[in-house]
Each structure stands twice: as structure tokens, then as C-alpha cells.
Design a protein around this motif. Structure first.
Motif, PDB file in Angstrom:
ATOM      1  N   VAL A   1     -34.579 -41.629  53.848  1.00 22.84           N
ATOM      2  CA  VAL A   1     -34.529 -40.737  52.682  1.00 22.84           C
ATOM      3  C   VAL A   1     -33.647 -39.540  53.033  1.00 22.84           C
ATOM      4  CG1 VAL A   1     -35.857 -39.281  51.130  1.00 22.84           C
ATOM      5  CG2 VAL A   1     -36.788 -41.479  51.887  1.00 22.84           C
ATOM      6  N   VAL A   2     -32.602 -39.333  52.219  1.00 30.47           N
ATOM      7  CA  VAL A   2     -31.626 -38.280  52.494  1.00 30.47           C
ATOM      8  C   VAL A   2     -31.817 -37.134  51.501  1.00 30.47           C
ATOM      9  CG1 VAL A   2     -29.177 -37.719  52.674  1.00 30.47           C
ATOM     10  CG2 VAL A   2     -29.993 -40.013  53.307  1.00 30.47           C
ATOM     11  N   GLY A   3     -32.024 -35.929  52.033  1.00 28.42           N
ATOM     12  CA  GLY A   3     -32.074 -34.738  51.184  1.00 28.42           C
ATOM     13  C   GLY A   3     -30.661 -34.279  50.889  1.00 28.42           C
ATOM     14  N   VAL A   4     -30.105 -34.773  49.791  1.00 24.61           N
ATOM     15  CA  VAL A   4     -28.689 -34.548  49.484  1.00 24.61           C
ATOM     16  C   VAL A   4     -28.396 -33.070  49.260  1.00 24.61           C
ATOM     17  CG1 VAL A   4     -26.822 -35.117  47.880  1.00 24.61           C
ATOM     18  CG2 VAL A   4     -28.496 -36.861  48.519  1.00 24.61           C
ATOM     19  N   ASN A   5     -29.322 -32.328  48.685  1.00 24.66           N
ATOM     20  CA  ASN A   5     -29.095 -30.912  48.408  1.00 24.66           C
ATOM     21  C   ASN A   5     -28.800 -30.136  49.697  1.00 24.66           C
ATOM     22  OD1 ASN A   5     -29.219 -28.453  46.696  1.00 24.66           O
ATOM     23  ND2 ASN A   5     -31.010 -28.023  47.974  1.00 24.66           N
TER      24      ASN A   5
ATOM     25  N   GLY B   1     -24.548 -27.687  53.624  1.00 23.40           N
ATOM     26  CA  GLY B   1     -23.781 -27.651  54.873  1.00 23.40           C
ATOM     27  C   GLY B   1     -22.309 -27.967  54.645  1.00 23.40           C
ATOM     28  N   ILE B   2     -22.029 -28.931  53.757  1.00 23.28           N
ATOM     29  CA  ILE B   2     -20.638 -29.283  53.459  1.00 23.28           C
ATOM     30  C   ILE B   2     -19.925 -28.119  52.778  1.00 23.28           C
ATOM     31  CG2 ILE B   2     -19.182 -30.804  52.069  1.00 23.28           C
ATOM     32  CD1 ILE B   2     -21.208 -33.039  52.572  1.00 23.28           C
ATOM     33  N   VAL B   3     -20.619 -27.434  51.871  1.00 20.44           N
ATOM     34  CA  VAL B   3     -20.014 -26.285  51.177  1.00 20.44           C
ATOM     35  C   VAL B   3     -19.665 -25.182  52.174  1.00 20.44           C
ATOM     36  CG1 VAL B   3     -20.494 -24.417  49.553  1.00 20.44           C
ATOM     37  CG2 VAL B   3     -21.042 -26.773  48.940  1.00 20.44           C
ATOM     38  N   ASP B   4     -20.542 -24.935  53.154  1.00 19.71           N
ATOM     39  CA  ASP B   4     -20.237 -23.925  54.182  1.00 19.71           C
ATOM     40  C   ASP B   4     -18.967 -24.306  54.939  1.00 19.71           C
ATOM     41  OD1 ASP B   4     -22.451 -22.467  53.462  1.00 19.71           O
ATOM     42  OD2 ASP B   4     -23.746 -23.341  55.013  1.00 19.71           O
TER      43      ASP B   4
ATOM     44  N   LEU C   1     -21.766 -24.845  43.821  1.00 20.67           N
ATOM     45  CA  LEU C   1     -22.610 -26.021  44.033  1.00 20.67           C
ATOM     46  C   LEU C   1     -23.719 -26.036  42.980  1.00 20.67           C
ATOM     47  CD1 LEU C   1     -23.612 -28.484  45.661  1.00 20.67           C
ATOM     48  CD2 LEU C   1     -24.871 -26.875  47.122  1.00 20.67           C
ATOM     49  N   ASP C   2     -23.820 -27.153  42.280  1.00 15.80           N
ATOM     50  CA  ASP C   2     -24.889 -27.352  41.292  1.00 15.80           C
ATOM     51  C   ASP C   2     -25.597 -28.650  41.662  1.00 15.80           C
ATOM     52  OD1 ASP C   2     -26.560 -27.560  39.136  1.00 15.80           O
ATOM     53  OD2 ASP C   2     -24.983 -28.049  37.673  1.00 15.80           O
ATOM     54  N   ALA C   3     -26.724 -28.555  42.375  1.00 11.45           N
ATOM     55  CA  ALA C   3     -27.399 -29.744  42.899  1.00 11.45           C
ATOM     56  C   ALA C   3     -28.863 -29.752  42.511  1.00 11.45           C
ATOM     57  CB  ALA C   3     -27.269 -29.797  44.422  1.00 11.45           C
ATOM     58  N   ASP C   4     -29.358 -30.918  42.158  1.00 12.90           N
ATOM     59  CA  ASP C   4     -30.777 -31.118  41.854  1.00 12.90           C
ATOM     60  C   ASP C   4     -31.539 -31.176  43.181  1.00 12.90           C
ATOM     61  OD1 ASP C   4     -33.297 -31.990  41.131  1.00 12.90           O
ATOM     62  OD2 ASP C   4     -32.585 -33.428  39.653  1.00 12.90           O
ATOM     63  N   GLU C   5     -32.357 -30.162  43.442  1.00 14.52           N
ATOM     64  CA  GLU C   5     -33.039 -30.072  44.732  1.00 14.52           C
ATOM     65  C   GLU C   5     -34.065 -31.184  44.922  1.00 14.52           C
ATOM     66  OE1 GLU C   5     -34.728 -26.243  45.109  1.00 14.52           O
ATOM     67  OE2 GLU C   5     -32.807 -25.164  45.017  1.00 14.52           O
ATOM     68  N   ARG C   6     -34.599 -31.724  43.826  1.00 12.77           N
ATOM     69  CA  ARG C   6     -35.641 -32.763  43.937  1.00 12.77           C
ATOM     70  C   ARG C   6     -35.067 -34.169  44.037  1.00 12.77           C
ATOM     71  NH1 ARG C   6     -38.832 -31.381  38.605  1.00 12.77           N
ATOM     72  NH2 ARG C   6     -36.638 -31.354  37.944  1.00 12.77           N
ATOM     73  N   LEU C   7     -33.782 -34.334  43.745  1.00 15.37           N
ATOM     74  CA  LEU C   7     -33.177 -35.669  43.732  1.00 15.37           C
ATOM     75  C   LEU C   7     -32.738 -36.049  45.135  1.00 15.37           C
ATOM     76  CD1 LEU C   7     -32.159 -38.139  42.207  1.00 15.37           C
ATOM     77  CD2 LEU C   7     -30.058 -36.878  41.688  1.00 15.37           C
ATOM     78  N   ARG C   8     -33.429 -37.043  45.690  1.00 15.24           N
ATOM     79  CA  ARG C   8     -33.098 -37.534  47.031  1.00 15.24           C
ATOM     80  C   ARG C   8     -32.639 -38.985  46.946  1.00 15.24           C
ATOM     81  NH1 ARG C   8     -38.256 -36.480  50.568  1.00 15.24           N
ATOM     82  NH2 ARG C   8     -39.192 -37.561  48.791  1.00 15.24           N
TER      83      ARG C   8
ATOM     84  N   GLU D   1     -23.418 -41.344  57.030  1.00 16.85           N
ATOM     85  CA  GLU D   1     -22.353 -41.957  56.239  1.00 16.85           C
ATOM     86  C   GLU D   1     -22.141 -41.200  54.933  1.00 16.85           C
ATOM     87  OE1 GLU D   1     -23.155 -46.075  55.686  1.00 16.85           O
ATOM     88  OE2 GLU D   1     -23.287 -46.521  57.833  1.00 16.85           O
ATOM     89  N   LEU D   2     -23.236 -40.843  54.259  1.00 17.70           N
ATOM     90  CA  LEU D   2     -23.110 -40.109  53.003  1.00 17.70           C
ATOM     91  C   LEU D   2     -22.469 -38.743  53.227  1.00 17.70           C
ATOM     92  CD1 LEU D   2     -26.561 -40.982  51.401  1.00 17.70           C
ATOM     93  CD2 LEU D   2     -24.325 -41.766  50.612  1.00 17.70           C
ATOM     94  N   GLU D   3     -22.844 -38.073  54.317  1.00 16.08           N
ATOM     95  CA  GLU D   3     -22.240 -36.774  54.620  1.00 16.08           C
ATOM     96  C   GLU D   3     -20.740 -36.915  54.830  1.00 16.08           C
ATOM     97  OE1 GLU D   3     -22.808 -32.997  57.684  1.00 16.08           O
ATOM     98  OE2 GLU D   3     -23.731 -34.945  58.139  1.00 16.08           O
ATOM     99  N   SER D   4     -20.321 -37.999  55.511  1.00 15.44           N
ATOM    100  CA  SER D   4     -18.898 -38.228  55.746  1.00 15.44           C
ATOM    101  C   SER D   4     -18.154 -38.452  54.434  1.00 15.44           C
ATOM    102  CB  SER D   4     -18.715 -39.440  56.670  1.00 15.44           C
ATOM    103  OG  SER D   4     -17.350 -39.728  56.844  1.00 15.44           O
ATOM    104  N   ALA D   5     -18.745 -39.261  53.529  1.00 11.73           N
ATOM    105  CA  ALA D   5     -18.089 -39.546  52.250  1.00 11.73           C
ATOM    106  C   ALA D   5     -17.986 -38.287  51.386  1.00 11.73           C
ATOM    107  CB  ALA D   5     -18.858 -40.641  51.512  1.00 11.73           C
ATOM    108  N   PHE D   6     -19.103 -37.562  51.236  1.00  9.97           N
ATOM    109  CA  PHE D   6     -19.105 -36.368  50.395  1.00  9.97           C
ATOM    110  C   PHE D   6     -18.183 -35.290  50.973  1.00  9.97           C
ATOM    111  CE2 PHE D   6     -23.702 -37.398  48.886  1.00  9.97           C
ATOM    112  CZ  PHE D   6     -23.194 -38.436  48.126  1.00  9.97           C
ATOM    113  N   ALA D   7     -18.208 -35.147  52.298  1.00 10.65           N
ATOM    114  CA  ALA D   7     -17.362 -34.128  52.931  1.00 10.65           C
ATOM    115  C   ALA D   7     -15.882 -34.447  52.728  1.00 10.65           C
ATOM    116  CB  ALA D   7     -17.687 -34.040  54.422  1.00 10.65           C
ATOM    117  N   ASN D   8     -15.511 -35.714  52.809  1.00 13.16           N
ATOM    118  CA  ASN D   8     -14.109 -36.090  52.590  1.00 13.16           C
ATOM    119  C   ASN D   8     -13.645 -35.689  51.200  1.00 13.16           C
ATOM    120  OD1 ASN D   8     -12.520 -37.530  54.714  1.00 13.16           O
ATOM    121  ND2 ASN D   8     -14.399 -38.732  54.888  1.00 13.16           N
TER     122      ASN D   8
END
Length: 432
Positions: free
Chosen positions: A280-284, A289-292, A307-314, A321-328
Motif C-alpha cells: 500500500v503506497v501513500g501517494v500523498n 517529497g517529489i515536489v520538494d 500540489l493538489d492531492a487526496d490524502e486518503r487515496l492510496r 517504481e511509482l515514485e520513479s514514474a511520478f518524479a520523471n
């Protein structure tokens, strides 16, 4: 004689007989009984003809034809004409079917016809070899009972056939098949399977070669970069004239190191199982971290990053892998957006499933480039990409990560007005 003419002749004949029976009835004093007897005989004759006709039409070879008399003569001729047309049409369809079966039988690909219940109606000889089908035992059998591969069954019942499926052949795991399903008619489906063993082997060789070369290059690159960095930091006067050259060497070694790291990441994505390392990934929190990192990369350009993120949506997936894709996607927006531009990052739940998007006010992309953006080393502007420090592998990494998470990438862009990159995931990926 046409049927209309036959009807008129029949009515004339009935009227003539009635004219003969009326004087006879009046002369004998039995008009009604004689007319009734004549009508009974007339109807009885036609009932007898109808009985012979129904028997003959059901089994023409076993029963005689009705007597071709009166209205029955043109009716029988019409039936013979329609029967001849039907025979010609049947022979034509038979020739077409024979040609179709012969042509599909000669195809190098396995072809299977499934009915609306998922049962086998027909298949060619290649399908018998690849899928282990036998005409005596498997005619009308359910495809689920013959191919038990869970990945294939999931693909079959999901109903999303836009992309082909790669799977081992049921009869020989050393044979790799590319399976496509094409729906047609009322619930029917055409299953095609192609032998891609050679292509699969070449892909493995290519992947191993890239991984091995990248791994071997990483060590000498690290050594060269370390020596260059040491010389740049050295206070020795004789190195003064070489500082500019050493600085360029440092930039290029750093760029090569990033390329090697991206190639190794792509290799890991291609070889690792999709479910490996999932949780389970806490995307928010991940996006914060990516925004920083994006703000640090922006530096003096002072991009307005929101950044406009749903804090409850995981999301269920691999966090790295997701961090790499979003950061790119985010870092690309920073690189290709002019100073002071706007970058908006969103993470929300839509009707179709979880969505992540990056919207920028950057240089935009021409429509002809969009279909090729996820190719390795493809660059819209080679010079600009190198100046910004891009490796040409970022979107290829994004594509692989999304594929491993059942996601899709949509790109909307207009030159001079910016771009929107949207990642969509299925509802099944939402963490409860």
C-alpha cells in the motif's frame, strides 16, 4: 403462367363448373345438395394436393410431387425455381466456405473460432499444434477447460482486447505466443496466436546485453567522475588552465551516470515480476517529497509548483517504481517550462479510477511527436534535451511502470501553451 394468371384461370374454372351445376340442380330440384357436393369435391381435391405438397416439400426424394394441375402447376414451377436458386446459393456459399477454410488453414498463425459461450467452433491445424487441440475430443469444448493459464483466463474474461497477451504455449512452455482476441458477430470471438519465440529470445538477449553493459560501464564511470571531481577541488596551480575542460568532463560523466542508472532501472522493470515488492503506497506523502525535489531542481527559475492531492487515496503497487514514474513526469515539467511558469500536480479519484496528472505552461509538444514520446532515447528537441540534462529514457520508464500497474498514460499538449500528462489506474488498485 404467373401466379396471378393462374388464380384468374382457377376462378374462371370454378365459375364455369358452378354454371354447369346450377341448371342441373334446378332441373332435378336438388340445387343446394348438388352445389354443396361440388364444393366438397373441389375442397377435397385441394386438401389432397396440399397433403401431397407438404409431404413432398419435407422429403422431396421420398414422396411424389403433387399433380401439376390448375393452380398447382405454376405453384410447383415457382417452388422449383426457388429451389434452384437455393441450390446455387448453397453451392456458392460452400465454395466460399471452402476457400475461407483453405486460406485460414494455410495461415502461419493459430486461429480459433469461439461461439458466444466460449466454446470451440473451429480451428486450423496450427492451432492444433500450438494449443494441443484434437478435432474429435475438443469440438464444442470450453476454452477455459483447455487453456488453464490464469493470465490467459483473466485476459479472456476481462474483455479488454486492445493489447495482445504474451504467454507460453500450453503444449510447450519453451514456445512463446502472442495472443489476440477479436470480437465479432453476436458474442463470437476470433482467437489468434502467433509464435514469437525468436523475437522473445532476441528481446532477452537485448535486455541482458543492455543490463550487462550498463553494469560494467557504471564502475569505470564512477572512477573517472571521482578523479575529475578531485582535480576540480584541488588547489594545485598547474590545474588552473584545465578547470574549464575538467568542468565539462564532470557534466558529461554525470549525464552518462544518469543514463546508466536509467538503463539499469528499465532492465529491472522488464525482468522483475509485476507483483514483486507491491504494497500500500501513500501517494500523498510520496508526492510531497517529489515536489520538494522539483523546487530544488527549479532553483533560480522560480517555477510556481502547486500540489493538489487526496490524502486518503492510496494505491496498491510498488512505491519505488511509482515514485520513479511520478518524479520523471514532474521533473520533465520543470526542465521544459520557462522560468516563472506554472506547474500543477494532481492526485485524485475519478469515475474511471485513481488519476495522477502534471500540468505545465511549458513549450508544449507538436502532435506528430506525441505517439513516440515513450520510445527509448526519443527526443522532440535533441539540443534542448541535452541542455536540460534529460536522458531520453524518462517517459520509457513511466510507460513500463504504468504497464506493471495496469495503468495508462495520456498526453495532451499544444506547442507554446504547455502539456498535460495524465496517469490513470484501475479501481482495483485503490487500497481500502
Amino acid at each position: 403462367m404467373s401466379l396471378d394468371q393462374a388464380w384468374r384461370s382457377e376462378l374462371v374454372g370454378v365459375g364455369f363448373i358452378a354454371l354447369l351445376l346450377i341448371p342441373l340442380g334446378l332441373g332435378t330440384g336438388y340445387l343446394i345438395p348438388i352445389l354443396w357436393a361440388g364444393l366438397t369435391l373441389y375442397l377435397g381435391w385441394h386438401l389432397y394436393q396440399l397433403y401431397r405438397f407438404t409431404r413432398w416439400i419435407s422429403k422431396p426424394k421420398s414422396h411424389p410431387r403433387p399433380h401439376p394441375f390448375g393452380i398447382w402447376r405454376p405453384l410447383m414451377l415457382r417452388v422449383d425455381e426457388l429451389s434452384g436458386r437455393g441450390q446455387k446459393r448453397k453451392r456458392k456459399l460452400s465454395r466460399m466456405l471452402s476457400g475461407f477454410l483453405e486460406s485460414t488453414g494455410a495461415l502461419p498463425d493459430a486461429t480459433v473460432v469461439l461461439n458466444d459461450e466460449g466454446r470451440l467452433d473451429w480451428w486450423n491445424s496450427v492451432a492444433a499444434d500450438f494449443l494441443g487441440l484434437d478435432r474429435k475430443r475438443h469440438k464444442g469444448a470450453l476454452i477455459d477447460d483447455l487453456i488453464s493459464d490464469p493470465v490467459f483466463l483473466s485476459y479472456l474474461h476481462a474483455g479488454h482486447y486492445s493489447r495482445p497477451l504474451q504467454m507460453p504455449a500450453p503444449v510447450n512452455a519453451n514456445i512463446s505466443l502472442e495472443v489476440r482476441i477479436v470480437p465479432y458477430g453476436k458474442g463470437k470471438r476470433l482467437l489468434q496466436a502467433r509464435d514469437i519465440t525468436r523475437l522473445h529470445q532476441l528481446e532477452i538477449v537485448r535486455r541482458d546485453f543492455v543490463a550487462n553493459v550498463s553494469h560494467e560501464i557504471r564502475t569505470p564511470l564512477t572512477v573517472v567522475h571521482g578523479y575529475v571531481e578531485s582535480m576540480l577541488e584541488s588547489s594545485e596551480t598547474f590545474l588552473g588552465p584545465w578547470k574549464r575542460i575538467l568542468g565539462q568532463m564532470q557534466v558529461q560523466t554525470l549525464r552518462m551516470q544518469r543514463i546508466v542508472e536509467d538503463l539499469l532501472l528499465l532492465s529491472r522493470l522488464e525482468t522483475r515480476r509485476s507483483s514483486e515488492g507491491e504494497g500500500v503506497v501513500g501517494v500523498n506523502a510520496l508526492l510531497r517529497g517529489i515536489v520538494d525535489g522539483a523546487r530544488q531542481l527549479s532553483g533560480d527559475k522560480q517555477h510556481r509548483i502547486t500540489l493538489d492531492a487526496d490524502e486518503r487515496l492510496r494505491l496498491v503497487g510498488n512505491g519505488h517504481e511509482l515514485e520513479s514514474a511520478f518524479a520523471n513526469l514532474v521533473y520533465n515539467a520543470v526542465r521544459y517550462t520557462p522560468a516563472g511558469g506554472d506547474i500543477r500536480i494532481r492526485w485524485w479519484l475519478s469515475g474511471g479510477g485513481p488519476c495522477f496528472s502534471v500540468t505545465d505552461s511549458g513549450i508544449g509538444i507538436a502532435p506528430e511527436h506525441i505517439p513516440r514520446l515513450t520510445e527509448r532515447f526519443y527526443r522532440v528537441d535533441v539540443g534542448r534535451s541535452r541542455e536540460s540534462g534529460g536522458t531520453g529514457l524518462g517517459l520509457a520508464i513511466v510507460k513500463h511502470v504504468l504497464s506493471r500497474h495496469d495503468g495508462t498514460l495520456r498526453v495532451e499538449s499544444e506547442p507554446g501553451k504547455g502539456s498535460v500528462f495524465t496517469c490513470r489506474f484501475p479501481h482495483a488498485r485503490v487500497a481500502s
